[in-house]
Structure formats: structure tokens, C-alpha cells
Design a protein around this motif. Structure first.
Motif: not given
Lengths: 464, 453
Positions: A200, A77, A73
Motif C-alpha cells: 500500500h 481497499l 492489497m
């Protein structure tokens, strides 16, 4: 060359009355209109701002069935946010000449930003999209998954990584610290977009964030920035994991790997950051193996015997575990001797403690070195946010040296006797060391990236 | 994009431009010592760096590693100090010190509270002349360096491959030998080889003193006069002329196989011109070329084509560092996705390059690099040590303070045509080395056959 010169050198070894530099920064606590706090050092001499964010949790938030989700994750980003796919997002960032980096460790997820004053608002808006509205496009997921798999495969062939994986796995078992930060190739292969969305949601929260800002920005501007950047994140995430004891007992574990030079990690239980003996132990560690050329281990293992290029130890206080860890690398036919010397030094310092001279030299170094860290916006922002994660007050920057100064010889030697335990020292050796007994069967454990690793710089130059 | 991947690939990113808005003052002492003072009064810290214009490429043939060996021994005894006392004294003053060696320079530095500068200068000046080498120090330190080479090179298949590639890149120039030295030559180094480097090159007229931080230029000059001023210049300092490359007339291809390689990749180097005093325009164009081809994982030509559009690579990059005394290299690298052979990746790389050579860079690509390099000047001012390193590196590699000052402007004025022309000149197959790094050659053959089915 003719050397006719004779210089008279007048070094005072004790450096009596040495006046060290002092930390001369003013930290201001800023609370945004929306209630988010940050620590700020204003400095308008260079037209940019360094911003450091730390979100508590990090890879410790990985669910056991989706190891590596937080890491993957984090890698995503910067791979597209809002209405911009990856390349559009990066083109927008490059047009602003802003620098963003995203990283994650076992305790925190870090975001570093450098933004020019001339376009800071636009840069903040872009960074906000990355934090609040990352897209996790399927094509980007597959791209970064491939990169992670490649890293995992490389780690499986890296003696240092193999050693640290084995060390942390054995020390912490089922606790998140014992699990692979980046996941395993199977777990990463199985991660879904839903896993990433959940990671997230869990890892980036308003309640779990600490902020350090340094540079060309006022408190009012920073307050507005905080709300814009972080205001739309969820308030809080899942509960964080609890404390875990360092679970390794004394001994030597050898992991067979074909390499000319063996790598060893060694460790024993340590001290909590809040322990009243922490500073005494910190000074003790400096004397034993703390980085410089003067430590006992560096002197005995490198300078006197030439058994290694570098050896150091560290007293690590993670959020949920405390331990002493050290690393050394020696040719296969010399590792056994290196380990013997390390064990002897471990026993000697526990038995005999340190001398007043060693204590004085360590204190002079540690108190003199501290203010030198505060030399740049980026550096200072990192220190500010690190202090918040550790739970230190702002006054720590001016008081810290007095804590070091207050450590007495009796305290250091009591802590050495009570806490340094040669019987508890555990070695994990990766390589083909001679004279250390039978190696375990070649391991097929998957490669993984771990908690604080003793990093050996890999640069083109050759530091001494 | 995960950055650790990029570390596995040998490439040096272009050095960002340097801002000249910081206060820089320069002098030359009568004995030839160059002095550069960079002021930064934000923190009460100073860094002293002493750079010698001698590196591995200045070593006698057969004595690779001698300059680096000497660097280690400089921390041993002098006529008035014990072995280890130098670093111990720096540490006792709350500072840290170290040193590094490259092909063209050897540099020593200390980072201390600003009021400790006089002591640092006294000690650094002392060891320029008064080193006292003992056989036991030499013997032990050779073992340390063997372990250093074990750690940096022998344990690292990427480093071993890179060493082979550089050796193949230079047919005649000593840049072909590793800075740390070949293992068999390190094992044979002794007092004579090290002494020769020390006696010949460690002199004020072969050195650059860079002092950066919370200091006043007049005070630094006075201290430099006091401590370094009395040291006589070396009258017989040799001119720095190394064996140069002949015309390179054939592409070289290498295949490095090592079972420890988990991720095959390819790397290609081209012999390339460096920044020269008063003549930095070509190097500036090549700096753009590296940025445009590989400076960004997302928007650069190679990344867009190979990672995004064709989707055959995990990473693609380009690198060029123009700061070098003699011919440097321009490098390209591709890490293919699983299932894509190195041959296929290389063919794709060549197609993309051919297309780029046709069209040259777009205005948008030029603008983006210009913006990046301009901002890099602002960000660079946050690290006075970084600035100190740039001056030291430039001045020890044939450039002047004026060249360093002119560089940001030269970068800002590079045109798309210059980049295209520089690309056409540098991508000459006859001056190239292409390296494939694989776990084993048998597997490579197998995967090639599989791919052709």
C-alpha cells in the motif's frame, strides 16, 4: 414475404471528401492548492462526476518474494477503512449511491469513481478513507485471500490464461512482466499483513498519481477534492522497474491441455510509443489484424476459411516493453491450418506491404472512429487519464488524427519490411492441436493472471 | 472483494432502472415499423439499432441456432452489395457495427458520426429484404459458428453446466435450447432453416428502429420514412405464441462434472414471472428481492449470512432479469469455501432463505435498494447506447414505451410486503432446478463422507 422493392443504393466506396466528426471537448488542467494536478472536462448536463485515478507501478512493484501482494492489497481497499469494517464501509457507500472500483495491472493501479453531485463531498471523504486509511483487518485479508486463491485455481484450468501466462513468462523472464500479476498459490498463501501495508505504501503515492475528471464539477471544486482525496498519501514510492526486451524467438510451443478447441497467442517484438514509426506501425497493425472484420487475418482465417470465430492482433506499448500480440482459437484439428495461414499473412505483409486502397480504408476508419470514443463522462475520464499515463499532451486529442493522416504508403511498407518478421513470430498453443509436433509435458505451473490479455467477451448475447 | 470471482458464477444482475429525463420520441410508420429516437447531443455520434422480434425461441423445433446463424449471414451479400461490404462500408465511414441474438430478439447496430446516419439506414433497410445467400457463404459461416460455440461453450465448463441447467428449467418452452444452438443441430442447419426465419420475420412490422445520439427526431423520422417506409409489411406475420410451461411439479437436481472445474459451486433457478405490458409490479418486487438477497457482496442477505457471519462461502449471489417475453428465472448461487461441501452450502442457503421468507426485508434493506435504483437512473444517462439497448430489448420483449417510462416509478413504489409476498410465491421447490458443478462425482462423494465423519 413478397419482396417487390428494389432499392437503389449509391455507396461511394472511396467516400471522397468524408467529413468526420471531430473531438469537441475542452480539457482544462487543474492544480490543487496542495499542488496535485488533474485534467478536467466540465459538463454539467448530468448531475454526477466521473473520476479516474491511475497510480504508476501496479503489480510491477511486487517484490520477488511477495508476488501477488499489490493485487491482494488492491482487493482489500474496499474491505474496510478508517473506523469502518468492510460491511460498514460498503453500507456507507451504498447509502451515497457512489460507485467505486479498484483494479490493478502490470503498469498501474486504477481507481474509478462515480459520484452524485448531491452528496459528492461525503463520497470523496469515503473514498479518501479507502485510499489513505485501509484497515487490512485480518478477517478481511483471509476472506479476500480465499477469493484470490479461487481465481488462481480457475486460471489453472483456463486455456486462455494458461497461454498468456506461458507467453509472458517466456517473453519477459525475471522482469516483473514475466511474473504472475496475482502471484502463485504459494506466494499468496504466504503474504502477511506487513506485506500488504508495504504494498500500500509503495503503490499509492501522490507523486505517482494521474487524475482525469469529467462531469458536474468546477475547477475550484476539483482542486479542493484532490487535496482532500490524495493530500495525505506519501509523496513517492520505490523506483519503478526498467525497460525489458521482448525475449521470444520464433517458433511454436504447445502446452498440452484437454480441450476441444486450442487457443493460441502469438507475438513478436514491437515498437515504442515514442518511436517515429509508431503511427505507421499502428496503421499497419489495423490492416493486418486490428479488430474489425476487414483485417487481412479476419478475412483469411475467418471469412474465407471458417477456421475461427475471431482473430485479432494488437501493437502493445507497455511502459517498459513493446510487442505485437495476437490471439486465435480453433478446433484441435484445424489449429495447424490456422497457424499456417497466419504465418503466410505475416510473411506476405512483410514482403509485399499493403496497397494504397488498404491504407486509405484504414486511415478513414481510424480517424473516423477516434472521435466516437468521446461519448460519455466515464469514457472521457478514462481517456484523459490514459493520455497522462502515456505522457501525451492535451493537444493530442485534436492532433492525433493528423498523425494518422500523415502516414504514407512508403512509410507503412518500409515499416512492414523492417519490423514485421515472420521468422520471429512465436506461437504458444494450449490444447491438443493436431499436426503441430509433440506437446510438452503437461505443465504444472501455477495459474496466474497476466499483463494485457486479449479479452474475449463472455456475455449472454451472441455478438456476431 | 475481487470481482472476477463473480464472473465464474452464472447470474444476471437485475437491470437498473431507467431515467426518463432524457428526450425520447416515438413513432410508428404506416408499415408497422416502430421508431424510437433518444437524443443526446453531448457528442457528435449516433447509434442505429434495428431490432427484430425474433430470437432463438421462435425457431422451428430441431433447428436451434437458426436465428443466430441468420444474424451471421446478414453480413453477407445482398442483391446490390458484396459479402462483407456492409461492415467494410461502415468501417470506411469510421464506424463500427455488429449484431447480437437472444432468445427473444435479433438486433443489428452501427455506431458512426452523426452525419452518416442516412447511409446506415439505406444499408440496413436494404438487407431487411434483399439478402442473397450462397452455398459457400453458408458453409463457411457454419464453420465459424462451430468455432464460436467451441469458444463460448465447449471450452467453458461453466457455460456447459448453465446450458444443462436451462434445459432442465424449461419442460416445454423453447427457452430450454441454447441461443447459439446445440452443436448437432448447428451442424445440420442450412439454407432452408435460415431462409424460413428471414422470410417470416424480417419485416418492418416485426422490427423496432432505435436511433440514439446527436440527432433531431424530425430528421430521423424523415429518414426512416425514406429508407424503411417503402418496405411492405408482412401480412402473414405469425402471432408470437410459443409453447408454454405446464405446471411444474417436481424439483430437478443436476450434477455437472467436468475435470476442468477447479472451483465447485451450486446454482439454483426458479421459474419466475417476467415484466408484462401494464403489469410490472411483481417483476419490480422480484428485482428488489434479487438486490436484497444478492445485489451487494457485503450488505445483501446471502453475502452477510454465508460469506460474513457463517464464513462458509467465497461468494453468494442472486439474479433476476424481468425483461423477457415469457417466463424467466430467478437464480441463486453459492461458491463455498474450500472444505465446505456443496451439500452443506446448500443447506445453509435454504436456512437463510427460510428465515428471510419469515421476516421479509427490513426497511433499511428496502431503502438501500431504492437509493441504488434511483441513482442508477442518473448514471444510466451517461450511456446513450445503454438506453438504446433498453428500449430495444423492452419493445422486442412485449413491453411498450409507456412500460419503459413507468418502470422507474414502479420500482420506487415497491413495498417490503410486496417483496416478501413475491419471495414466497417464487421460491417454490417444484419449479426449481438445483445444479452442483464439480470436478468429478467421485470426489464429491469422498468429501461428503469426510465431512460426515
Amino acid at each position: 414475404m413478397i419482396r417487390i422493392l428494389s432499392l437503389t443504393l449509391a455507396f461511394c466506396a472511396g467516400i471522397a471528401g468524408a467529413t468526420h466528426a471531430e473531438v469537441a471537448i475542452e480539457i482544462e488542467e487543474v492544480t490543487s492548492p496542495g499542488g496535485i494536478t488533474a485534467w478536467l472536462v466540465e459538463d454539467h448536463s448530468i448531475p454526477f462526476t466521473a473520476l479516474e485515478l491511475r497510480f504508476e507501478g501496479g503489480t510491477s512493484l511486487d517484490a520477488p518474494e511477495s508476488l501477488g501482494a499489490v493485487n491482494l492489497m488492491t482487493g482489500l481497499l474496499e474491505e474496510g477503512a478508517g473506523d469502518m469494517e468492510a460491511r460498514e464501509f460498503q453500507a456507507a457507500r451504498e447509502d451515497l449511491a457512489a460507485r467505486f472500483s479498484f483494479d490493478v495491472g502490470s503498469d498501474t493501479l486504477s481507481v474509478s469513481a462515480r459520484m452524485l453531485s448531491e452528496n459528492r463531498d461525503a463520497a470523496v471523504e469515503l473514498l479518501r478513507e479507502a485510499l489513505v486509511a485501509p484497515r487490512f483487518d485480518p478477517v478481511a485479508i483471509e476472506r479476500v485471500r480465499g477469493q484470490v486463491q479461487s481465481i488462481l485455481a480457475q486460471d489453472a484450468q483456463n486455456p486462455r490464461r494458461l497461454a498468456s501466462r506461458a507467453f509472458y513468462e517466456a517473453a519477459f523472464g525475471d522482469h516483473p512482466y514475466g511474473r504472475p500479476d496475482n502471484g502463485t498459490s504459494e506466494s499468496v498463501a504466504a503474504l502477511t499483513r506487513e506485506d500488504l501495508l508495504a504494498a500500500h505504501e509503495a503503490a499509492l503515492t501522490r507523486g505517482g498519481v494521474h487524475v482525469g475528471a469529467v462531469g458536474d464539477i468546477t475547477p475550484e471544486e476539483l482542486g479542493a477534492l484532490l487535496d482532500e482525496l490524495l493530500g495525505d498519501l506519501p509523496e513517492s514510492g520505490p523506483e519503478l522497474p526498467g525497460h525489458v526486451d521482448f525475449g521470444l524467438a520464433g517458433g511454436v510451443e504447445v502446452i498440452d491441455y484437454p480441450t476441444p478447441q486450442s487457443v493460441a497467442l502469438f507475438g513478436q517484438p514491437g515498437l515504442e510509443r515514442e518511436d517515429e514509426d509508431f503511427f505507421a506501425a499502428y496503421v499497419l497493425n489495423h490492416i493486418l489484424g486490428g479488430g474489425g472484420f476487414e483485417s487481412r487475418l479476419m478475412t483469411e482465417v475467418r471469412e474465407k476459411r471458417g477456421l475461427t470465430y475471431g482473430i485479432s492482433t494488437d501493437l502493445v506499448p507497455l511502459q517498459n516493453a513493446e510487442f505485437w500480440i495476437g490471439s486465435v482459437a480453433s478446433a484441435n484439428d484445424r489449429m495447424a491450418t490456422a497457424i499456417e495461414v497466419i504465418r503466410d499473412e505475416w510473411a506476405r505483409i512483410a514482403r509485399e506491404g499493403v496497397t494504397q486502397d488498404e491504407l486509405d480504408a484504414a486511415k478513414t476508419y481510424l480517424t473516423g472512429e477516434y472521435p466516437l470514443r468521446f461519448d460519455g463522462n466515464g469514457q472521457i475520464a478514462g481517456i484523459l487519464v490514459g493520455m497522462q499515463v502515456t505522457g501525451l499532451p492535451q493537444s493530442y486529442v485534436t492532433e492525433r488524427n493528423s498523425f494518422i493522416e500523415a502516414v504514407t504508403l512508403e512509410e507503412v511498407n518500409r515499416v512492414a519490411a523492417e519490423r514485421v518478421d515472420p521468422q520471429a513470430l512465436h506461437f504458444v498453443v494450449v490444447g491438443r492441436p493436431e499436426g503441430l509436433g509433440e506437446a510438452d509435458a503437461p505443465r504444472v505451473t501455477l495459474p496466474e493472471v497476466v499483463v494485457p490479455e486479449v479479452v474475449v467477451p463472455e456475455v449472454a448475447l451472441e455478438p456476431q | 472483494m475481487l470481482r472476477r470471482l463473480a464472473l465464474a458464477v452464472p447470474l444476471v444482475l437485475a437491470t437498473p432502472a431507467l431515467a426518463m429525463t432524457e428526450a425520447v420520441t416515438t413513432y410508428t410508420l404506416d408499415n408497422g415499423l416502430d421508431v424510437v429516437v433518444i437524443e443526446d447531443h453531448r457528442a457528435p455520434v449516433v447509434t442505429q439499432m434495428l431490432w427484430y422480434r425474433v430470437g432463438s425461441a421462435d425457431e422451428p423445433q430441431g433447428a436451434s441456432g437458426a436465428a443466430h446463424f441468420l444474424e451471421h449471414l446478414m453480413f453477407k451479400a445482398t442483391e446490390t452489395m458484396e459479402a462483407g461490404e456492409f461492415s467494410a462500408t461502415v468501417a470506411a465511414n469510421g464506424g463500427s457495427d455488429n449484431a447480437f441474438t437472444s432468445t427473444d430478439y435479433t438486433a443489428y447496430y452501427q455506431r458512426v458520426a452523426a452525419d452518416r446516419l442516412p447511409l446506415m439506414m439505406e444499408m440496413e433497410a436494404d438487407r431487411m429484404n434483399n439478402l442473397r445467400l450462397t452455398d459457400s457463404d453458408i458453409e463457411t459461416e457454419r464453420q465459424v459458428i462451430v468455432e464460436e460455440r467451441n469458444q463460448r461453450v465447449e471450452s467453458n465448463p461453466g457455460a456447459l453446466a448453465r446450458e444443462q441447467m436451462i434445459a432442465a428449467q424449461y419442460l416445454n418452452h423453447p427457452y430450454g435450447a441454447p441461443v447459439i444452438g446445440w452443436m448437432h443441430e448447428i451442424e445440420g442447419l442450412g439454407r432452408d432453416e435460415v431462409r424460413e426465419v428471414y422470410e417470416t420475420y424480417y419485416s418492418p412490422n416485426d422490427a423496432i428502429l432505435v436511433v440514439a445520439g446527436d440527432v433531431e427526431p424530425e430528421e430521423v423520422l424523415a429518414l426512416a420514412e425514406e429508407h424503411y417506409g417503402p418496405i411492405p409489411a408482412e401480412p402473414d406475420l405469425p402471432e408470437r405464441v410459443r409453447p408454454q410451461e405446464p405446471p411444474q411439479r417436481a424439483p430437478r437436481r443436476l450434477s455437472y462434472a467436468d475435470a476442468r472445474v477447479s472451483q465447485p459451486y451450486l446454482s439454483r433457478g426458479y421459474l419466475a414471472p417476467e415484466r408484462d405490458a401494464g403489469d410490472q409490479e411483481t417483476a419490480a418486487a422480484l428485482t428488489y428481492l434479487a438486490e436484497i438477497l444478492g445485489g451487494s457482496s457485503f450488505t445483501s442477505v446471502l453475502g452477510e449470512a454465508l460469506v460474513f457471519e457463517r464464513d462458509i462461502a467465497l461468494h453468494a449471489g442472486a439474479g433476476y432479469d424481468g425483461t423477457s417475453l415469457d417466463d424467466t428465472t430467478f437464480s441463486l448461487s453459492v461458491v463455498p469455501k474450500p472444505g465446505v461441501t456443496l451439500e452443506a452450502a446448500e443447506a445453509a442457503l435454504d436456512e437463510v432463505l427460510a428465515g428471510f421468507l419469515d421476516t421479509g426485508p427490513s426497511e433499511e434493506q428496502m431503502r438501500r435498494v431504492r437509493t441504488k435504483l434511483k441513482a442508477a437512473e442518473i448514471y444510466a444517462r451517461d450511456s446513450v447506447e445503454g438506453l438504446a439497448r433498453r428500449y430495444g430489448a423492452a419493445l422486442s420483449q412485449g413491453l411498450t414505451v409507456e412500460d419503459v417510462a413507468a418502470w422507474p416509478e414502479i420500482l420506487q413504489s415497491v413495498t417490503a410486503e410486496e417483496v416478501r409476498d413475491a419471495a414466497r410465491a417464487v421460491f417454490d421447490p417444484d419449479r426449481s432446478v438445483t445444479l452442483h458443478v464439480v470436478p468429478s462425482r467421485e470426489e464429491t462423494v469422498a468429501s461428503r463422507e469426510e465431512a460426515s465423519e
